[in-house]
Design an enzyme around this catalytic site. Sequence first.
Site: not given
Ligand code: BG6
Length: 508
Positions: A64, A168, A202, A255, A260, A360
């Site tokens: 945008r 995602k 990873k 999230d 993950h 977090k």
């Molecule tokens: C992201 C999430 O997918 O992964 C974030 O949206 C999170 O909230 C992040 O902080 C964590 O990734 P990593 O690689 O730092 O563990």
Amino acid sequence: MSTTVDSRRETTSTRREEEIRPPATIVIFGASGDLTRRLLAPAIAHLNRDGALSPDFAIIGIGRTAYSDADFRAHLESGAREFTPPNQGRPGEMPDVCSYIAGDFGDPGLYARIRRTLEECEARRGGPKNRIFYFATPPDADESIVRHVGESGLASVDGGWVRAVVEKPFGHDLASCRQLNETLLGVFREKQIYRIDHYLGKETVQNIFVLRFANGIFEPMWNHRYVDHVQISVAEAVGVGHRAGFYEHAGVIRDMFQNHLMQLLTLTAMEPPAAYEADAIRAEKVKVLESIRPFTESEIDADAVRGQYGPGVVGGRRVPGYREEPNVDPNSNTPTFAAIRFMIDNWRWAGVPFYLRSGKRLEKRVSEIAIEFKGVPHRFFSKASGEILPNVLRLHIQPDEGVSLKFGVKIPGPTLQVQSVYMDFPYSKLGAPIGGGYERLLLDVTHGDQTLFIRGDEAEHAWEVLTPILNGWEKTPPSDFPNYAAGTFGPEAADQFLEKDGRRWRTL
Ligand code: BG6
């Protein structure tokens, strides 16, 4: 005669080059956004530096914000510089062709302009018309963009391949994930769709496969006969930052868990696939998801604990609570922490709990998978010998990547004293820098390898598993939020949750 041989040779080597470094154009939707600058730009710059991309690799950014082509390139290059970790060396430059088109994603005219730019780019380059559509856009925008891409004919091309990369979150819940999959499948075939979960990029996550299936000693013990339980922890020190707009509606389940953590769980629990090949592996992961004992919405407190951070100190710095973060509702009930017990009702894992936690603003950033083995069947050492602790195999996902095994040894001396020690393998020993994961995933997209990407049904199953938790929590608002101070390892309730099972969270 010699000319014929030469030209044949040239054809063969060109083909090989085209397979190794296929010329392609990546069309990035959301190119002016944070994700492109923070994650994609460094990955492209590293791949370009390392000669992994074709010299004819081109980028067309769509966003945008108004940028000239030169500004767009500068935007990517500054992102690559800023977000390349110090151990990764200097990032390379962006590919020669970096075009930018500003516009409204809902405007069909935008797609006509994309088509013109793409065709010009492909005509200049010659060779196959390979296209990667990268949706670095919020999930609510994805569907309409995908539809426009389909309607404008951008996804069908003669003499080349077309692939779609989707970031995602894959929808907001099961229904929206199904809807998104349906829309994607209206335009692309599943074989063309690459759902990204950067955890699969990873190195230490890929190492779960290698540890399990390239070693003879672990797999025979990888089951209910020897494993007492498994703990998977993904702790983050960061708070919600400037992402409240997204996070307020997402929370930790959408999230982190839907993607993950469920990936870490399925890779740890899956059966050996028939081959190291995308569909064989993904089918095994789906079987794990299908075997997870369904949660009951009305009894969710028995299986899950939620939390939200209050103010506290992280890394010596005072930080606000979640409700005080910019753009967060001061009465927000969004969970920033969850601890959940999963039971996998199959032959291998019957009776073995998998405890998963993520949050977090915890004390530090650390992710690991810990396999805690059962104790010895008979203890003939006296109490005075010290505590005989179970063996634990820990896969350190980040930041100190490695593998460690805990076992008991005799302390030298005249009495029989047992102490736990660790056999450690730090990844740093290998000397190779560990990349951010996006490089590998992007490269796999150019090679057409879906092994490290999530299949549509896999994403849906993960939502299915987690839906009762989301619903249960939504129906019963928490009474104690915020219930953990920033800088701790989560709410006390999470400790009590494990204590009830006679277990303790591992110290991270
Ligand atoms: C992201 C999430 O997918 O992964 C974030 O949206 C999170 O909230 C992040 O902080 C964590 O990734 P990593 O690689 O730092 O563990």
